[in-house]
Design an enzyme around this catalytic site. Structure first.
Site, PDB file in Angstrom:
ATOM      1  N   HIS A 201       0.837  -1.205   0.000  1.00 16.67           N
ATOM      2  CA  HIS A 201       0.000   0.000   0.000  1.00 16.67           C
ATOM      3  C   HIS A 201       0.875   1.259   0.000  1.00 16.67           C
ATOM      4  CE1 HIS A 201      -3.508  -2.482   0.837  1.00 16.67           C
ATOM      5  NE2 HIS A 201      -4.280  -1.408   0.803  1.00 16.67           N
TER       6      HIS A 201
ATOM      7  N   HIS B 113       1.419  -3.779   9.113  1.00 13.09           N
ATOM      8  CA  HIS B 113       2.789  -3.531   8.678  1.00 13.09           C
ATOM      9  C   HIS B 113       3.574  -2.857   9.788  1.00 13.09           C
ATOM     10  CE1 HIS B 113       2.934  -4.658   4.452  1.00 13.09           C
ATOM     11  NE2 HIS B 113       1.761  -4.083   4.254  1.00 13.09           N
TER      12      HIS B 113
END
Length: 234
Positions: free
Chosen positions: A148, A193
């Site tokens: 992303h 993440h």
């Protein structure tokens, strides 16, 4: 009577200035981020990660609210593989129809190339994701670098470079930067993440997109101008 000879006009300074601008862009946009990515990657896999990775994730966990979680989940969808490619293709098509074909190609290659680079990098390093029990979402695949972060940073940087010479340059630059930061932060907030994944993804996209811009600018000089043409150049 002998008329005085006229001196030839001085050569324009645009070429030297443009050349130094390219050197500065290469240094700031490619070399420095590349060194930072290399150092970050080495430290992650030599030390097994950073202490501040866990500290930042713990801070986000402590400050989660239902409202912020909904915003972060919306950013995950818009900046993910279901929506961002459609937004990118819509802008590419608009640029192409407007006659800005070099800009359209650049945007497509910037976002598509960053996505492909992310897939390859994840397969090489295979860093596990943070503890799934502490995450809001469960996502498949590896963690380093953040897909992303890479895709949305590439999108924001490419849009900024495309419109930088236009009258909309500054507003587009601010929007692109804010969007990339929000998407990156949302990945840490959701717990999918590590912060170092997001940082490495953003820096990698900076290297890729600026390098691509400098390379394409050598063969497509129109890329350096506004997509709306000379009348819109600042």
């Amino acid at each position: 009577m002998r008329l005085p000879t006229r001196r030839p006009p001085s050569p324009p300074l645009s070429h030297p200035v443009r050349r130094w601008n390219a050197v500065a862009l290469l240094l700031l946009g490619v070399l420095l981020p590349l060194l930072a990515v290399a150092d970050l990657t080495e430290d992650i896999f030599r030390e097994g990660g950073f202490a501040w990775d866990q500290t930042v994730l713990a801070w986000y966990r402590a400050h989660r609210t239902p409202e912020l979680t909904r915003v972060a989940e919306a950013l995950a969808v818009i900046g993910g593989v279901q929506v961002l490619p459609l937004i990118t293709l819509a802008i590419v098509a608009g640029l192409y129809r407007a006659g800005a074909r070099a800009h359209a190609l650049f945007l497509a290659l910037a976002v598509g190339g960053a996505t492909l680079l992310n897939v390859v990098t994840k397969l090489i390093f295979q860093r596990p994701r943070p503890d799934v029990l502490e995450a809001v979402l469960r996502e498949p695949g590896f963690s380093f670098p953040s897909g992303h972060a890479m895709a949305n940073a590439a999108f924001g940087i490419a849009i900024t470079l495309i419109f930088w010479r236009s009258r909309a340059g500054w507003p587009v630059a601010v929007l692109g930067a804010v969007w990339a930061v929000l998407v990156g932060v949302s990945r840490n907030y959701l717990g999918v993440h590590y912060p170092s994944d997001v940082l490495a993804g953003a820096l990698s996209s900076l290297v890729w997109v600026v390098g691509l811009y400098l390379l394409m600018g050598q063969f497509r000089p129109s890329l350096r101008g506004s997509p709306a043409g000379e009348r819109d150049n600042r």
